[in-house]
Design an enzyme around this catalytic site. Sequence first.
Site, short mmCIF file in Angstrom:
data_model
loop_
_atom_site.label_atom_id
_atom_site.label_comp_id
_atom_site.label_asym_id
_atom_site.label_seq_id
_atom_site.Cartn_x
_atom_site.Cartn_y
_atom_site.Cartn_z
N CYS A 24 15.04 -10.11 -1.11
CA CYS A 24 15.54 -9.82 -2.46
C CYS A 24 14.49 -9.08 -3.28
CB CYS A 24 15.93 -11.13 -3.15
SG CYS A 24 17.32 -11.94 -2.35
N TYR A 69 0.79 -1.23 0.00
CA TYR A 69 0.00 0.00 0.00
C TYR A 69 0.83 1.28 0.00
CZ TYR A 69 -3.31 -3.46 1.85
OH TYR A 69 -4.07 -4.57 2.04
#
Length: 475
Positions: free
Chosen positions: A393, A366
């Site tokens: 990652c 968000y």
Amino acid sequence: MTTDVSDPNELDQRVFPPTARRDPETGELRLGVVSASTLISQYGSPLYVLDEDVARARARTIRVALEAEAERIGTTATVYYAGKALLCIDVARWMSEEGLAVDVASGGELAVALAAGVDPSRIGFHGNNKSEQEIGRAVGAGVGTIVIDSEIETERVAAAARAAGIRQRVRLRVNSGVHASTHDYLATAHEDQKFGQPLSDAPRLVAAILAHDSLEFVGLHCHIGSQIFAADGFRESARRLMAVYPELARLAGHSIPELNLGGGFGIAYTSAQAEDVPALADVARELADMVADGAREFEVPVPHLAFEPGRIVIGPAGVTLYTVGTTKPVPLAGSDAAAPADLGHSERLYVSVDGGMSDNARPALYGADYQVRIANRTSGADPALVRVVGKHCEAGDIVVHRDVLPGDVRAGDTLVVAATGAYCWSLASNYNHLPRPPIVAVSGRGARLIVHGETEDDLLAKNVSWRPEGDPPTA
């Protein structure tokens, strides 16, 4: 971004739990009566920490405020804790003991609420794709209200109730066409989305519900979004819902007894947001007044009110503790600085911690921001613009997009991120095979583990071919 960076050691009590304090001698953060270093030493890092006293106080305050305002307009109210924010056995018990009902959205959440001893009649069951098995379990357990989200669920719930020989209370979830001013993924009252039914279809769908003797229709439900600070959306949504009540009453042959306005009340994740959060008493009064106005306008009795707060109850009661692994200064060029001009920073310090998007997915999902402080000490070093990042990652693995910390933040420091009680543990994952952290409850009595963390062996054990060292090979 915090608005006051004059002291990056300060704990803003509008954002952090009100019981969080600095030790006057060491500067270390204390949560409840326990120091951050003690918590990390005993339970590990990263670590979710919930202040039980704060969670209970917030639940009680919200319930009392909404019940009092409902009484003022001549009705009653039920406050459901929205378990999706964070649900475990202890939290469900806290909510129940503070007089809240519990809202669940899956068979798993239902199992947790029942295991916590929550009275089934005070459980509401949500979800846009409840399986026949889940519906059967809910009906069999005596769940108080099932929220019908689609036309097919009417038949499923009716069949399950008929088989159980009971009359099941149900609400119909509708979309009022009103949605909060928030992130698109958080706005859940658009017409073109997976939840609920168009309000224009309500009479037809309610008629279908009323055709089943095994169902008792008690009212409409609508949820207009999340992280809402203003009452305007609630006001318009409530008015649109109540405009349909006269027609629904004619279909039912009596007034419609309930109206569920959902939840979505916002909290302050940063000091800047704290300026926008209204007082809870004001919100409760506005909600009650808008329902009373709607009842007068459409000449219907004031219905029993239901609300489903989650984030506002548990969010500010929680923090997450992390341990710093590395720091890395990155030069900022001109307009790319994305920092208030009065700070005058020419670089951003990237601070990497031992968790990240696996324990808090909200920044990645968000764009949510949080507030961070050093927890194991205070410092007089000049403030530095920082971005706290995780170890995954992914370039978007960000815990705190931008805040200010003492410039000597270093490897081994403990960081505390505020307002992580809601939608962090419940959205946690094992991305990059990181074990999910435990949850510890603190209070004026001390600290105790309430949810076990995972280990690497726990993750390996999910692999059918894995065997612990020393175990014989399987055939």
